[in-house]
Design an enzyme around this catalytic site. Structure first.
Site, PDB file in Angstrom:
ATOM      1  N   TYR A  34     -10.008  15.723 -13.664  1.00 10.92           N
ATOM      2  CA  TYR A  34     -10.944  16.546 -12.908  1.00 10.92           C
ATOM      3  C   TYR A  34     -10.911  17.987 -13.380  1.00 10.92           C
ATOM      4  CZ  TYR A  34      -7.260  18.736 -10.013  1.00 10.92           C
ATOM      5  OH  TYR A  34      -6.183  19.459  -9.575  1.00 10.92           O
ATOM      6  N   ARG A  53     -10.939  22.014 -21.608  1.00 12.36           N
ATOM      7  CA  ARG A  53      -9.769  21.322 -21.044  1.00 12.36           C
ATOM      8  C   ARG A  53     -10.134  19.905 -20.589  1.00 12.36           C
ATOM      9  NH1 ARG A  53      -6.798  24.316 -16.367  1.00 12.36           N
ATOM     10  NH2 ARG A  53      -8.612  23.579 -15.222  1.00 12.36           N
ATOM     11  N   ARG A 101      -8.155  -5.179 -11.378  1.00 13.96           N
ATOM     12  CA  ARG A 101      -6.908  -4.419 -11.399  1.00 13.96           C
ATOM     13  C   ARG A 101      -5.962  -4.975 -12.458  1.00 13.96           C
ATOM     14  NH1 ARG A 101      -1.774  -4.309  -9.288  1.00 13.96           N
ATOM     15  NH2 ARG A 101      -1.008  -2.208  -8.871  1.00 13.96           N
ATOM     16  N   LYS A 149      -4.976  17.157 -16.606  1.00 17.11           N
ATOM     17  CA  LYS A 149      -5.423  17.462 -15.236  1.00 17.11           C
ATOM     18  C   LYS A 149      -5.902  16.187 -14.541  1.00 17.11           C
ATOM     19  CE  LYS A 149      -7.949  21.123 -12.764  1.00 17.11           C
ATOM     20  NZ  LYS A 149      -6.860  21.544 -11.886  1.00 17.11           N
ATOM     21  N   GLU A 181       5.188  25.676 -11.617  1.00 18.03           N
ATOM     22  CA  GLU A 181       3.889  26.179 -11.133  1.00 18.03           C
ATOM     23  C   GLU A 181       3.889  26.207  -9.618  1.00 18.03           C
ATOM     24  OE1 GLU A 181       0.488  24.150 -13.406  1.00 18.03           O
ATOM     25  OE2 GLU A 181       2.007  22.594 -13.253  1.00 18.03           O
ATOM     26  N   LEU A 206       0.165  22.859 -16.264  1.00 18.49           N
ATOM     27  CA  LEU A 206      -1.245  22.818 -16.652  1.00 18.49           C
ATOM     28  C   LEU A 206      -1.589  24.128 -17.354  1.00 18.49           C
ATOM     29  CD1 LEU A 206      -3.879  21.066 -16.252  1.00 18.49           C
ATOM     30  CD2 LEU A 206      -4.455  22.738 -14.489  1.00 18.49           C
TER      31      LEU A 206
HETATM   32  N1  PDD Z   1      -5.960  23.669  -9.559  1.00 18.19           N
HETATM   33  N2  PDD Z   1      -1.671  24.417 -12.162  1.00 18.19           N
HETATM   34  C1  PDD Z   1      -2.055  23.401 -11.376  1.00 18.19           C
HETATM   35  C2  PDD Z   1      -1.055  22.355 -11.039  1.00 18.19           C
HETATM   36  C3  PDD Z   1      -3.369  23.357 -10.881  1.00 18.19           C
HETATM   37  O1  PDD Z   1      -3.747  22.326 -10.106  1.00 18.19           O
HETATM   38  C4  PDD Z   1      -4.276  24.391 -11.212  1.00 18.19           C
HETATM   39  C5  PDD Z   1      -5.702  24.389 -10.735  1.00 18.19           C
HETATM   40  C6  PDD Z   1      -3.822  25.439 -12.029  1.00 18.19           C
HETATM   41  C7  PDD Z   1      -4.718  26.580 -12.444  1.00 18.19           C
HETATM   42  O2  PDD Z   1      -5.654  26.188 -13.405  1.00 18.19           O
HETATM   43  P1  PDD Z   1      -7.058  26.915 -13.506  1.00 18.19           P
HETATM   44  O3  PDD Z   1      -6.766  28.365 -13.651  1.00 18.19           O
HETATM   45  O4  PDD Z   1      -7.676  26.334 -14.709  1.00 18.19           O
HETATM   46  O5  PDD Z   1      -7.827  26.635 -12.235  1.00 18.19           O
HETATM   47  C8  PDD Z   1      -2.518  25.413 -12.501  1.00 18.19           C
HETATM   48  C9  PDD Z   1      -7.336  23.547  -9.084  1.00 18.19           C
HETATM   49  C10 PDD Z   1      -7.968  24.843  -8.746  1.00 18.19           C
HETATM   50  C11 PDD Z   1      -7.366  22.544  -7.960  1.00 18.19           C
HETATM   51  O6  PDD Z   1      -6.684  21.528  -8.105  1.00 18.19           O
HETATM   52  O7  PDD Z   1      -8.076  22.738  -6.977  1.00 18.19           O
END
Ligand code: PDD
Length: 286
Positions: A34, A53, A101, A149, A181, A206
């Site tokens: 996503y 990405r 599945r 992601k 993170e 990420l």
């Molecule tokens: N999350 N690390 C993780 C684990 C994340 O889920 C996200 C983003 C980031 C930041 O990435 P970016 O700057 O590209 O948004 C880092 C999104 C916003 C979400 O899951 O809603």
């Protein structure tokens, strides 16, 4: 709440009528990736970063990009238009598709499922950026490919709930003594010597699109940047701390494990970087 128009596979449809199969591998295996993209004044921020990405995540999972980039951009515009979205986000998910599945991936002729929807959210004016966030540290219980992601978000969701149960805003996850993170954002500190320290990219985190731009703007603003792991202890003694993500931009952190950071208010550099980030990314918004 007004019903939204969402996009599922090939059509725009009312959210109450949108359906995905129970055999979809996104549902059964979290076999899906996503992106979340910020919208301000009806414009898309950081399009290139998110699409690049997305393609990488799909490639890592051997899912063929099922749609052309231009078509995807057009769907974003149509969703903004159909839902009169001025500020908020667009969520995009692509799963491997639907099949019986089975642990092995299905034949490559299985069609990936594409889902997009809008969400109204106040991004520029937010209490968290005004007052700052309080975080706790928790063990990082996620899998070892956090660079992809995927929609496999139960572990960070559990970590977030641990923070909420302690009346805090978020959790910084820690692995082998070092911060990885936040639950849905990248974690950064600014040392007393005015060095921005952020964990280096690897499979452990990420590669945040916002993180990448912030590092660029920080360097332009003569802030020294060090990409290396840091501990909770170092963060507690930092002069500032903040998180970055598509929907928070920069969210100042004012407390870590009950220790006040700086004077307990959002840090000056963090707020300055937030302002630069919003201004610069708006200039390039599509
Ligand atoms: N999350 N690390 C993780 C684990 C994340 O889920 C996200 C983003 C980031 C930041 O990435 P970016 O700057 O590209 O948004 C880092 C999104 C916003 C979400 O899951 O809603």
């Amino acid at each position: 709440m007004k019903e939204r128009i969402v996009f599922v596979n090939d059509e725009f449809i009312n959210e109450t009528e949108a359906k995905v199969s129970i055999f979809d591998r996104g549902f059964l295996f979290a076999d899906a990736v996503y992106e979340v993209t910020a919208i301000i004044d009806g414009k898309i921020l950081e399009w290139d970063g998110h699409i690049t990405r997305l393609k990488r995540s799909l490639k890592e999972l051997d899912i063929k990009m099922p749609i052309e980039t231009n078509k995807l951009l057009d769907i974003h515009y149509k969703l903004i238009d159909k839902n009169n979205l001025t500020e908020g986000l667009i969520y995009l998910q692509i799963s491997r598709g639907e099949d019986d599945r089975s642990f092995d991936y299905p034949d490559s002729n299985v069609k990936p499922t594409i889902v997009l929807f809008t969400q109204v959210k106040s991004l520029q004016e937010s209490n968290l950026s005004k007052n700052g966030m309080k975080v706790i540290s928790v063990p990082d219980i996620r899998w070892a490919r956090r660079d992809i992601k995927t929609v496999q978000l139960l572990a960070p969701s559990m970590c977030k709930m641990m923070a909420k149960k302690s009346n805090k805003d978020d959790a910084w996850m820690v692995q082998d003594g070092f911060v990885t993170e936040g639950t849905s954002n990248n974690a950064h500190i600014i040392t007393k010597d005015n060095v921005l320290v952020t964990r280096n990219l690897s499979n452990d985190i990420l590669a945040g699109v916002t993180r990448r731009s912030i590092l660029k703007y920080a360097k332009e603003a003569q802030i020294k940047v060090e990409e290396r792991p840091f501990t909770i202890e170092e963060a507690k003694n930092a002069s500032e701390a903040f998180v970055s993500s598509a929907t928070t931009f920069i969210g100042p952190v004012v407390e870590i494990d009950n220790k006040i950071i700086g004077n307990g208010k959002p840090g000056k550099q963090s707020l300055r970087l937030r302002e630069i980030y919003i201004g610069e990314s708006m200039k390039e918004a599509l």
